[in-house]
Scaffold this motif. Structure first.
Motif, mmCIF file in Angstrom:
data_model
loop_
_atom_site.group_PDB
_atom_site.id
_atom_site.type_symbol
_atom_site.label_atom_id
_atom_site.label_comp_id
_atom_site.label_asym_id
_atom_site.label_seq_id
_atom_site.Cartn_x
_atom_site.Cartn_y
_atom_site.Cartn_z
ATOM 1 N N PRO A 154 0.856 -1.201 0.000
ATOM 2 C CA PRO A 154 0.000 0.000 0.000
ATOM 3 C C PRO A 154 0.883 1.238 0.000
ATOM 4 C CG PRO A 154 -0.012 -1.080 2.153
ATOM 5 C CD PRO A 154 0.706 -1.996 1.220
ATOM 6 N N TYR A 155 0.652 2.165 -0.945
ATOM 7 C CA TYR A 155 1.539 3.325 -1.038
ATOM 8 C C TYR A 155 0.810 4.653 -1.267
ATOM 9 C CZ TYR A 155 1.212 2.170 -6.095
ATOM 10 O OH TYR A 155 0.774 1.864 -7.365
ATOM 11 N N VAL A 156 -0.499 4.665 -1.169
ATOM 12 C CA VAL A 156 -1.242 5.918 -1.344
ATOM 13 C C VAL A 156 -1.165 6.722 -0.042
ATOM 14 C CG1 VAL A 156 -3.486 6.957 -1.823
ATOM 15 C CG2 VAL A 156 -2.809 4.847 -2.988
ATOM 16 N N PRO A 157 -0.725 7.985 -0.083
ATOM 17 C CA PRO A 157 -0.733 8.817 1.125
ATOM 18 C C PRO A 157 -2.160 9.015 1.645
ATOM 19 C CG PRO A 157 0.678 9.781 -0.560
ATOM 20 C CD PRO A 157 -0.092 8.669 -1.222
ATOM 21 N N LEU A 158 -2.295 9.105 2.955
ATOM 22 C CA LEU A 158 -3.626 9.210 3.559
ATOM 23 C C LEU A 158 -4.398 10.428 3.068
ATOM 24 C CD1 LEU A 158 -2.877 8.192 7.261
ATOM 25 C CD2 LEU A 158 -4.275 6.943 5.605
ATOM 26 N N ARG A 159 -3.680 11.495 2.724
ATOM 27 C CA ARG A 159 -4.361 12.724 2.300
ATOM 28 C C ARG A 159 -4.888 12.644 0.874
ATOM 29 N NH1 ARG A 159 1.056 13.470 1.849
ATOM 30 N NH2 ARG A 159 1.839 14.207 -0.170
ATOM 31 N N ARG A 175 -8.545 8.694 -7.513
ATOM 32 C CA ARG A 175 -9.485 9.359 -8.415
ATOM 33 C C ARG A 175 -10.625 8.444 -8.852
ATOM 34 N NH1 ARG A 175 -4.448 11.230 -10.286
ATOM 35 N NH2 ARG A 175 -4.384 9.544 -11.817
ATOM 36 N N ASP A 176 -10.314 7.194 -9.135
ATOM 37 C CA ASP A 176 -11.317 6.306 -9.702
ATOM 38 C C ASP A 176 -12.281 5.791 -8.631
ATOM 39 O OD1 ASP A 176 -10.080 6.580 -12.141
ATOM 40 O OD2 ASP A 176 -8.886 4.750 -11.920
ATOM 41 N N PRO A 177 -13.587 5.913 -8.857
ATOM 42 C CA PRO A 177 -14.549 5.394 -7.877
ATOM 43 C C PRO A 177 -14.379 3.898 -7.626
ATOM 44 C CG PRO A 177 -15.651 6.773 -9.503
ATOM 45 C CD PRO A 177 -14.260 6.570 -9.998
ATOM 46 N N GLU A 178 -13.975 3.166 -8.675
ATOM 47 C CA GLU A 178 -13.787 1.730 -8.509
ATOM 48 C C GLU A 178 -12.762 1.425 -7.427
ATOM 49 O OE1 GLU A 178 -15.089 2.363 -12.787
ATOM 50 O OE2 GLU A 178 -13.839 3.381 -11.324
ATOM 51 N N VAL A 179 -11.704 2.233 -7.394
ATOM 52 C CA VAL A 179 -10.645 2.046 -6.394
ATOM 53 C C VAL A 179 -11.098 2.593 -5.047
ATOM 54 C CG1 VAL A 179 -8.263 2.614 -5.781
ATOM 55 C CG2 VAL A 179 -8.881 2.177 -8.174
ATOM 56 N N ARG A 180 -11.598 3.808 -5.053
ATOM 57 C CA ARG A 180 -11.957 4.508 -3.813
ATOM 58 C C ARG A 180 -13.038 3.766 -3.027
ATOM 59 N NH1 ARG A 180 -12.847 8.876 -6.194
ATOM 60 N NH2 ARG A 180 -15.124 8.925 -6.179
ATOM 61 N N ARG A 181 -14.007 3.205 -3.732
ATOM 62 C CA ARG A 181 -15.148 2.592 -3.052
ATOM 63 C C ARG A 181 -14.991 1.090 -2.806
ATOM 64 N NH1 ARG A 181 -19.644 4.974 -7.237
ATOM 65 N NH2 ARG A 181 -19.276 7.196 -6.902
ATOM 66 N N HIS A 182 -14.140 0.437 -3.596
ATOM 67 C CA HIS A 182 -14.172 -1.027 -3.570
ATOM 68 C C HIS A 182 -12.852 -1.699 -3.189
ATOM 69 C CE1 HIS A 182 -18.253 -1.273 -5.222
ATOM 70 N NE2 HIS A 182 -17.920 -0.255 -6.000
ATOM 71 N N ASP A 183 -11.706 -1.097 -3.475
ATOM 72 C CA ASP A 183 -10.457 -1.727 -3.053
ATOM 73 C C ASP A 183 -10.285 -1.545 -1.548
ATOM 74 O OD1 ASP A 183 -9.327 -2.956 -5.312
ATOM 75 O OD2 ASP A 183 -8.612 -1.043 -6.089
ATOM 76 N N GLU A 201 -8.969 -0.630 2.042
ATOM 77 C CA GLU A 201 -8.093 0.456 2.476
ATOM 78 C C GLU A 201 -6.717 -0.052 2.890
ATOM 79 O OE1 GLU A 201 -9.912 2.869 5.447
ATOM 80 O OE2 GLU A 201 -11.485 3.630 4.092
ATOM 81 N N THR A 202 -6.673 -1.250 3.468
ATOM 82 C CA THR A 202 -5.380 -1.779 3.911
ATOM 83 C C THR A 202 -4.438 -2.037 2.745
ATOM 84 O OG1 THR A 202 -6.328 -4.017 3.893
ATOM 85 C CG2 THR A 202 -6.304 -2.832 5.997
ATOM 86 N N ALA A 203 -4.989 -2.198 1.536
ATOM 87 C CA ALA A 203 -4.149 -2.412 0.358
ATOM 88 C C ALA A 203 -3.820 -1.110 -0.358
ATOM 89 C CB ALA A 203 -4.850 -3.360 -0.614
ATOM 90 N N LEU A 204 -4.435 -0.009 0.073
ATOM 91 C CA LEU A 204 -4.237 1.273 -0.602
ATOM 92 C C LEU A 204 -3.323 2.217 0.156
ATOM 93 C CD1 LEU A 204 -7.874 2.148 -1.792
ATOM 94 C CD2 LEU A 204 -5.965 1.420 -3.217
#
Length: 294
Positions: free
Chosen positions: A204-209, A213-221, A223-226
Protein backbone atom coordinates in the motif's frame (compact mmCIF):
# COMPACT_ATOMS: atom_id res chain seq x y z
CA UNK A 1 -50.59 -11.92 -32.32
CA UNK A 2 -47.12 -12.76 -30.92
CA UNK A 3 -47.28 -16.20 -29.30
CA UNK A 4 -43.49 -16.56 -28.80
CA UNK A 5 -42.66 -17.43 -25.15
CA UNK A 6 -41.02 -14.39 -23.50
CA UNK A 7 -37.78 -16.22 -22.66
CA UNK A 8 -37.32 -17.10 -26.34
CA UNK A 9 -37.54 -13.58 -27.73
CA UNK A 10 -34.16 -12.78 -29.20
CA UNK A 11 -32.32 -9.48 -29.46
CA UNK A 12 -29.48 -8.67 -31.86
CA UNK A 13 -26.12 -8.79 -30.13
CA UNK A 14 -24.96 -5.65 -31.88
CA UNK A 15 -27.94 -3.69 -30.54
CA UNK A 16 -27.30 -5.00 -27.02
CA UNK A 17 -23.67 -4.06 -27.36
CA UNK A 18 -24.43 -0.53 -28.55
CA UNK A 19 -26.98 0.03 -25.78
CA UNK A 20 -24.53 -1.21 -23.15
CA UNK A 21 -21.77 1.03 -24.47
CA UNK A 22 -24.08 4.03 -24.38
CA UNK A 23 -25.11 3.33 -20.78
CA UNK A 24 -21.54 2.88 -19.60
CA UNK A 25 -20.25 5.92 -21.48
CA UNK A 26 -22.97 8.09 -19.93
CA UNK A 27 -21.85 6.89 -16.49
CA UNK A 28 -18.26 7.94 -17.21
CA UNK A 29 -16.87 4.42 -17.28
CA UNK A 30 -13.44 4.33 -18.93
CA UNK A 31 -13.29 2.13 -22.06
CA UNK A 32 -17.04 1.52 -22.23
CA UNK A 33 -16.72 -0.50 -25.44
CA UNK A 34 -14.32 -2.97 -23.86
CA UNK A 35 -16.36 -3.34 -20.69
CA UNK A 36 -19.62 -3.77 -22.60
CA UNK A 37 -18.16 -6.55 -24.72
CA UNK A 38 -16.58 -8.27 -21.74
CA UNK A 39 -19.90 -8.21 -19.89
CA UNK A 40 -21.76 -9.64 -22.88
CA UNK A 41 -19.09 -12.29 -23.22
CA UNK A 42 -19.39 -13.10 -19.52
CA UNK A 43 -23.14 -13.63 -19.84
CA UNK A 44 -22.87 -15.72 -23.01
CA UNK A 45 -19.63 -17.56 -22.19
CA UNK A 46 -17.80 -16.01 -25.15
CA UNK A 47 -14.40 -14.38 -25.59
CA UNK A 48 -14.36 -10.91 -27.15
CA UNK A 49 -13.13 -12.42 -30.39
CA UNK A 50 -15.95 -14.96 -30.46
CA UNK A 51 -18.45 -12.22 -29.65
CA UNK A 52 -17.20 -10.09 -32.54
CA UNK A 53 -17.50 -13.06 -34.88
CA UNK A 54 -21.04 -13.72 -33.73
CA UNK A 55 -22.03 -10.07 -34.20
CA UNK A 56 -20.67 -10.13 -37.76
CA UNK A 57 -23.08 -12.91 -38.69
CA UNK A 58 -26.04 -11.25 -36.98
CA UNK A 59 -26.00 -13.24 -33.75
CA UNK A 60 -28.72 -12.77 -31.16
CA UNK A 61 -29.26 -13.23 -27.44
CA UNK A 62 -32.36 -14.54 -25.70
CA UNK A 63 -34.45 -12.38 -23.44
CA UNK A 64 -33.13 -14.02 -20.27
CA UNK A 65 -29.54 -13.29 -21.30
CA UNK A 66 -30.46 -9.74 -22.27
CA UNK A 67 -32.06 -9.20 -18.87
CA UNK A 68 -29.00 -10.64 -17.09
CA UNK A 69 -26.77 -8.33 -19.11
CA UNK A 70 -28.87 -5.29 -18.22
CA UNK A 71 -28.36 -6.03 -14.53
CA UNK A 72 -24.60 -6.33 -14.93
CA UNK A 73 -24.37 -3.17 -17.02
CA UNK A 74 -26.29 -1.29 -14.32
CA UNK A 75 -23.78 -2.49 -11.70
CA UNK A 76 -20.86 -1.40 -13.87
CA UNK A 77 -22.51 1.96 -14.53
CA UNK A 78 -22.61 2.35 -10.74
CA UNK A 79 -18.80 2.01 -10.93
CA UNK A 80 -18.58 -1.42 -9.37
CA UNK A 81 -15.31 -2.87 -10.70
CA UNK A 82 -15.72 -5.02 -13.78
CA UNK A 83 -13.60 -7.69 -12.11
CA UNK A 84 -15.96 -7.89 -9.13
CA UNK A 85 -18.87 -8.38 -11.50
CA UNK A 86 -17.23 -11.13 -13.53
CA UNK A 87 -15.29 -12.53 -10.56
CA UNK A 88 -12.11 -12.67 -12.65
CA UNK A 89 -9.08 -10.53 -13.41
CA UNK A 90 -6.47 -11.32 -16.07
CA UNK A 91 -2.83 -11.08 -15.05
CA UNK A 92 -0.17 -12.05 -17.57
CA UNK A 93 -1.03 -15.65 -18.52
CA UNK A 94 -3.30 -16.14 -15.50
CA UNK A 95 -7.01 -15.66 -14.83
CA UNK A 96 -7.39 -14.86 -11.14
CA UNK A 97 -10.41 -14.96 -8.88
CA UNK A 98 -11.16 -11.57 -7.32
CA UNK A 99 -13.86 -9.93 -5.26
CA UNK A 100 -14.54 -7.74 -2.23
CA UNK A 101 -11.69 -7.73 0.27
CA UNK A 102 -8.77 -8.01 -2.14
CA UNK A 103 -6.97 -5.50 -4.33
CA UNK A 104 -7.71 -6.02 -8.01
CA UNK A 105 -4.41 -6.54 -9.91
CA UNK A 106 -3.65 -3.82 -12.45
CA UNK A 107 -2.00 -4.10 -15.88
CA UNK A 108 0.95 -1.96 -14.77
CA UNK A 109 1.79 -4.54 -12.11
CA UNK A 110 2.46 -7.04 -14.89
CA UNK A 111 5.56 -5.02 -15.75
CA UNK A 112 6.62 -4.99 -12.10
CA UNK A 113 6.24 -8.76 -12.06
CA UNK A 114 8.44 -8.94 -15.15
CA UNK A 115 11.29 -7.24 -13.30
CA UNK A 116 11.05 -9.87 -10.56
CA UNK A 117 10.71 -12.72 -13.05
CA UNK A 118 13.81 -11.58 -14.93
CA UNK A 119 15.84 -11.33 -11.72
CA UNK A 120 14.65 -14.71 -10.45
CA UNK A 121 15.32 -16.37 -13.80
CA UNK A 122 18.83 -14.93 -13.85
CA UNK A 123 19.72 -16.11 -10.33
CA UNK A 124 22.65 -18.51 -10.21
CA UNK A 125 21.03 -21.07 -7.91
CA UNK A 126 19.48 -24.23 -9.35
CA UNK A 127 16.35 -23.54 -7.29
CA UNK A 128 16.36 -19.80 -6.47
CA UNK A 129 13.96 -18.49 -3.87
CA UNK A 130 11.46 -15.73 -4.61
CA UNK A 131 9.25 -14.06 -1.99
CA UNK A 132 6.16 -11.91 -2.61
CA UNK A 133 5.44 -9.82 0.49
CA UNK A 134 1.80 -8.69 0.64
CA UNK A 135 0.58 -11.09 -2.02
CA UNK A 136 -3.10 -10.07 -2.26
CA UNK A 137 -4.65 -12.17 -5.02
CA UNK A 138 -1.34 -13.97 -5.39
CA UNK A 139 -0.84 -12.44 -8.83
CA UNK A 140 2.87 -11.71 -8.62
CA UNK A 141 3.75 -14.85 -6.67
CA UNK A 142 1.84 -17.06 -9.08
CA UNK A 143 3.47 -15.36 -12.06
CA UNK A 144 6.89 -16.04 -10.52
CA UNK A 145 6.04 -19.66 -9.75
CA UNK A 146 4.56 -20.46 -13.16
CA UNK A 147 7.03 -18.50 -15.29
CA UNK A 148 10.15 -19.54 -13.38
CA UNK A 149 9.19 -23.16 -12.65
CA UNK A 150 12.63 -24.16 -11.30
CA UNK A 151 12.30 -21.51 -8.55
CA UNK A 152 10.74 -21.90 -5.13
CA UNK A 153 8.28 -19.13 -4.29
CA UNK A 154 6.66 -17.98 -1.07
CA UNK A 155 3.58 -15.72 -0.96
CA UNK A 156 2.89 -13.83 2.28
CA UNK A 157 -0.43 -12.11 3.06
CA UNK A 158 -1.71 -10.83 6.42
CA UNK A 159 -5.27 -9.67 5.60
CA UNK A 160 -7.80 -12.37 6.43
CA UNK A 161 -10.17 -10.99 3.78
CA UNK A 162 -7.51 -10.97 1.07
CA UNK A 163 -6.08 -14.33 2.13
CA UNK A 164 -9.35 -16.00 1.13
CA UNK A 165 -8.65 -14.95 -2.46
CA UNK A 166 -4.94 -15.75 -2.30
CA UNK A 167 -5.75 -19.28 -1.18
CA UNK A 168 -8.38 -19.75 -3.88
CA UNK A 169 -6.02 -18.66 -6.63
CA UNK A 170 -3.11 -20.73 -5.35
CA UNK A 171 -5.38 -23.77 -5.21
CA UNK A 172 -6.81 -23.14 -8.68
CA UNK A 173 -3.46 -22.54 -10.41
CA UNK A 174 -1.88 -25.42 -8.54
CA UNK A 175 1.77 -24.34 -8.80
CA UNK A 176 3.67 -27.06 -6.90
CA UNK A 177 6.65 -24.77 -6.26
CA UNK A 178 4.65 -22.13 -4.34
CA UNK A 179 4.12 -21.94 -0.57
CA UNK A 180 1.39 -19.72 0.87
CA UNK A 181 1.89 -18.10 4.28
CA UNK A 182 -0.62 -16.16 6.38
CA UNK A 183 1.50 -13.58 8.16
CA UNK A 184 2.85 -10.04 8.40
CA UNK A 185 5.60 -8.99 6.01
CA UNK A 186 7.32 -7.22 8.91
CA UNK A 187 8.54 -10.51 10.38
CA UNK A 188 7.70 -13.13 7.77
CA UNK A 189 9.77 -16.19 6.95
CA UNK A 190 12.72 -15.83 9.36
CA UNK A 191 13.81 -19.32 8.34
CA UNK A 192 14.68 -17.90 4.90
CA UNK A 193 16.88 -15.06 6.14
CA UNK A 194 19.97 -14.65 3.96
CA UNK A 195 18.80 -17.23 1.40
CA UNK A 196 16.36 -15.39 -0.90
CA UNK A 197 17.26 -14.34 -4.45
CA UNK A 198 14.32 -11.98 -5.11
CA UNK A 199 11.85 -10.13 -2.89
CA UNK A 200 9.00 -8.37 -4.66
CA UNK A 201 6.12 -6.34 -3.27
CA UNK A 202 3.25 -4.15 -4.35
CA UNK A 203 2.66 -2.55 -0.94
CA UNK A 204 0.00 0.00 0.00
CA UNK A 205 1.54 3.32 -1.04
CA UNK A 206 -1.24 5.92 -1.34
CA UNK A 207 -0.73 8.82 1.13
CA UNK A 208 -3.63 9.21 3.56
CA UNK A 209 -4.36 12.72 2.30
CA UNK A 210 -4.87 11.52 -1.28
CA UNK A 211 -8.12 9.92 -2.32
CA UNK A 212 -7.84 7.71 -5.43
CA UNK A 213 -9.49 9.36 -8.42
CA UNK A 214 -11.32 6.31 -9.70
CA UNK A 215 -14.55 5.39 -7.88
CA UNK A 216 -13.79 1.73 -8.51
CA UNK A 217 -10.64 2.05 -6.39
CA UNK A 218 -11.96 4.51 -3.81
CA UNK A 219 -15.15 2.59 -3.05
CA UNK A 220 -14.17 -1.03 -3.57
CA UNK A 221 -10.46 -1.73 -3.05
CA UNK A 222 -9.64 -2.46 0.61
CA UNK A 223 -8.09 0.46 2.48
CA UNK A 224 -5.38 -1.78 3.91
CA UNK A 225 -4.15 -2.41 0.36
CA UNK A 226 -4.24 1.27 -0.60
CA UNK A 227 -3.03 3.57 2.14
CA UNK A 228 0.55 3.62 3.40
CA UNK A 229 0.47 6.31 6.07
CA UNK A 230 0.93 10.07 5.89
CA UNK A 231 3.42 9.96 3.02
CA UNK A 232 2.40 6.56 1.68
CA UNK A 233 5.74 4.98 2.56
CA UNK A 234 5.18 3.46 6.02
CA UNK A 235 5.04 -0.08 4.66
CA UNK A 236 7.96 0.57 2.30
CA UNK A 237 10.13 1.41 5.32
CA UNK A 238 9.25 -1.90 6.95
CA UNK A 239 9.62 -3.75 3.65
CA UNK A 240 13.11 -2.35 3.09
CA UNK A 241 14.38 -3.69 6.41
CA UNK A 242 12.69 -7.08 6.15
CA UNK A 243 13.77 -7.66 2.55
CA UNK A 244 17.36 -6.74 3.45
CA UNK A 245 17.34 -9.55 6.03
CA UNK A 246 15.70 -12.07 3.70
CA UNK A 247 17.93 -11.56 0.68
CA UNK A 248 21.31 -13.12 0.19
CA UNK A 249 24.16 -10.87 -0.98
CA UNK A 250 23.42 -9.92 -4.59
CA UNK A 251 19.71 -10.55 -4.12
CA UNK A 252 17.23 -8.17 -5.76
CA UNK A 253 14.36 -6.16 -4.29
CA UNK A 254 11.48 -5.02 -6.53
CA UNK A 255 8.93 -2.51 -5.19
CA UNK A 256 5.91 -1.07 -6.99
CA UNK A 257 5.03 2.51 -6.04
CA UNK A 258 3.42 5.77 -7.11
CA UNK A 259 4.89 7.92 -9.84
CA UNK A 260 6.17 10.63 -7.47
CA UNK A 261 7.72 8.32 -4.87
CA UNK A 262 10.95 7.26 -6.59
CA UNK A 263 13.18 9.81 -4.86
CA UNK A 264 11.96 9.27 -1.27
CA UNK A 265 12.06 5.51 -1.74
CA UNK A 266 15.64 5.76 -2.99
CA UNK A 267 16.51 7.70 0.18
CA UNK A 268 14.95 5.01 2.37
CA UNK A 269 16.76 2.22 0.56
CA UNK A 270 20.11 4.00 0.55
CA UNK A 271 19.87 4.64 4.30
CA UNK A 272 19.24 0.92 4.86
CA UNK A 273 22.33 -0.09 2.91
CA UNK A 274 20.91 -1.04 -0.49
CA UNK A 275 22.99 -0.50 -3.62
CA UNK A 276 22.37 -0.24 -7.40
CA UNK A 277 19.06 1.53 -6.78
CA UNK A 278 17.21 2.03 -10.07
CA UNK A 279 13.79 3.29 -11.13
CA UNK A 280 11.60 1.83 -13.86
CA UNK A 281 8.79 3.43 -15.87
CA UNK A 282 5.55 1.83 -16.95
CA UNK A 283 4.07 1.97 -20.46
CA UNK A 284 2.65 5.43 -19.73
CA UNK A 285 6.23 6.63 -18.93
CA UNK A 286 5.41 7.09 -15.24
CA UNK A 287 7.85 5.85 -12.61
CA UNK A 288 6.25 2.64 -11.39
CA UNK A 289 8.90 0.48 -9.72
CA UNK A 290 12.22 0.67 -7.94
CA UNK A 291 14.80 -2.11 -7.81
CA UNK A 292 17.79 -2.44 -5.54
CA UNK A 293 20.52 -4.98 -4.82
CA UNK A 294 21.41 -6.40 -1.40
Amino acid sequence: MDTTPPDDRARPLRALRDESVSTLAAAGVPDPEVDAELLIGHVLGLSRGALHARMVVGGEAGEADAAALAGLVARRAGREPLQHITGRAPFRSLELQVGPGVFVPRPETEQVAQLAIDALGAAAESAPIGVDLGAGTGAIALALATEVPHARVWAVEKSAEAFVWTRRNVAEVGAPNLELVFGDLADALPELDGRVAVVVSNPPYVPLRELPRDPEVRRHDPETALYGGADGLDVVRVLSRRAFALLRPGGVLVIEHGEEQSAPIAEILAADGWRAIAHHRDLTTRDRATTAVR
